[in-house]
Enzyme design. Sequence first.
Site, mmCIF file in Angstrom:
data_model
loop_
_atom_site.group_PDB
_atom_site.id
_atom_site.type_symbol
_atom_site.label_atom_id
_atom_site.label_comp_id
_atom_site.label_asym_id
_atom_site.label_seq_id
_atom_site.Cartn_x
_atom_site.Cartn_y
_atom_site.Cartn_z
ATOM 1 N N ASP A 1 0.815 -1.217 0.000
ATOM 2 C CA ASP A 1 0.000 0.000 0.000
ATOM 3 C C ASP A 1 0.852 1.271 0.000
ATOM 4 O OD1 ASP A 1 1.027 -0.135 2.534
ATOM 5 O OD2 ASP A 1 -0.868 0.216 3.577
ATOM 6 N N ARG B 1 11.627 26.712 1.216
ATOM 7 C CA ARG B 1 11.093 27.925 0.601
ATOM 8 C C ARG B 1 9.869 28.451 1.362
ATOM 9 N NH1 ARG B 1 11.164 25.791 -5.571
ATOM 10 N NH2 ARG B 1 11.100 23.803 -4.446
ATOM 11 N N LYS C 1 13.473 40.824 -10.870
ATOM 12 C CA LYS C 1 12.405 40.089 -11.548
ATOM 13 C C LYS C 1 11.081 40.261 -10.821
ATOM 14 C CE LYS C 1 12.998 35.681 -9.092
ATOM 15 N NZ LYS C 1 13.345 34.266 -9.176
ATOM 16 N N ARG D 1 7.271 38.137 -10.541
ATOM 17 C CA ARG D 1 6.644 36.852 -10.859
ATOM 18 C C ARG D 1 5.149 37.032 -11.090
ATOM 19 N NH1 ARG D 1 9.551 32.246 -10.209
ATOM 20 N NH2 ARG D 1 11.387 32.244 -8.850
ATOM 21 N N ASP E 1 14.953 25.123 -9.728
ATOM 22 C CA ASP E 1 13.789 24.248 -9.768
ATOM 23 C C ASP E 1 13.357 24.026 -11.207
ATOM 24 O OD1 ASP E 1 11.453 22.848 -9.394
ATOM 25 O OD2 ASP E 1 10.587 24.216 -7.938
ATOM 26 N N THR E 2 12.550 24.933 -11.765
ATOM 27 C CA THR E 2 12.105 24.768 -13.156
ATOM 28 C C THR E 2 13.063 25.421 -14.139
ATOM 29 O OG1 THR E 2 10.738 26.773 -13.044
ATOM 30 C CG2 THR E 2 9.693 24.694 -12.423
ATOM 31 N N ALA E 3 14.067 26.144 -13.635
ATOM 32 C CA ALA E 3 15.104 26.813 -14.448
ATOM 33 C C ALA E 3 14.564 27.976 -15.266
ATOM 34 C CB ALA E 3 15.819 25.810 -15.354
ATOM 35 N N GLY E 4 13.364 28.438 -14.977
ATOM 36 C CA GLY E 4 12.795 29.562 -15.706
ATOM 37 C C GLY E 4 13.566 30.850 -15.481
ATOM 38 N N THR E 5 13.888 31.143 -14.208
ATOM 39 C CA THR E 5 14.608 32.375 -13.875
ATOM 40 C C THR E 5 16.036 32.361 -14.430
ATOM 41 O OG1 THR E 5 13.319 32.684 -11.845
ATOM 42 C CG2 THR E 5 15.429 33.823 -11.981
#
Length: 312
Positions: free
Chosen positions: A40, A98, A194, A196, A224-228
Amino acid sequence: MIDPNPFMVFSGTATKYLAERICQSLGCPLGKLIMTKFSDGEFAVSYEQSIRGRDVFLVQSTFPSSDNLMELLLMIDAAKRASAQSINAVIPYFGWARQDRKDKPRVSIGAKLVADLLSVAGVDRVITMDLHADQIQGFFDIPVDHLYASGVILPYLQSLKLDNMVIASPDVGGSKRANTYAKYLGVPLVLCNKTRARANVVESMQIIGDVKDKNVVIIDDMVDTAGTITKAADIMMAAGAKSVRACASHCVMSGPASDRVQNSALEEIVFTDSIPYAQRCAKVKQLSVAEMFADTIRRVVENKSISDQYIV
């Protein structure tokens, strides 16, 4: 026969690769521990050797999924019930960091909750690296040894022998960390401002400082998502930068991050191995922090100061 090692090192499932390197540096075997999983999804922890009266070091980063945190909590509880003399959680990457404050009404402070969970489970000391916010150390009422990835990243940057180097922060919040690197290397500091639209989505970004004909190194604590990072690199190259590379402590690299990095203007992105990275991206390089953590464990066992191992 008396065991020459008064301490023992064990590892959770996800961070075993790093624990093995730490044990290699320490010259000791990795302790025997079994993680039994049920159909489980529940699991149980069992130490397969006596830890009575020993200083136990449990290596486990608490990156997603939450099973990694639960494994660590069960390891701590089992060690306490097995009469370990001291229980030391070695958490190269401290998850939920965070969430260190209430940034809007009616939200949790996840970092404080995780600190409370570890304390209630029975941990005596936490050894971690590059917390997202330094004040998280104050969430604990036990000793916290806070290490810095600069110990491995700075020597790497110096080995590149880049001319006209500038250090950049991807946001104002990371300016203190970037400024520390810039001062140590004796190079200028550039900031990115920046805004957001929402979490993990950058709406706009402006560069504060001169990057023309410079070799730019972006410093951050995690990607994290590498956007910045990728947006900053593209903007800097458009502003005339000679090259852009990035260095970050923790390789979260979730979702589209690998593709973004591969298709970006970044020459390379350097991480530590606090989090395993399985995806393939030719631009990603990982530096090991095993020796740094091994040295800290050795100093804790010998009751020696760890402050002189910090470069900055």
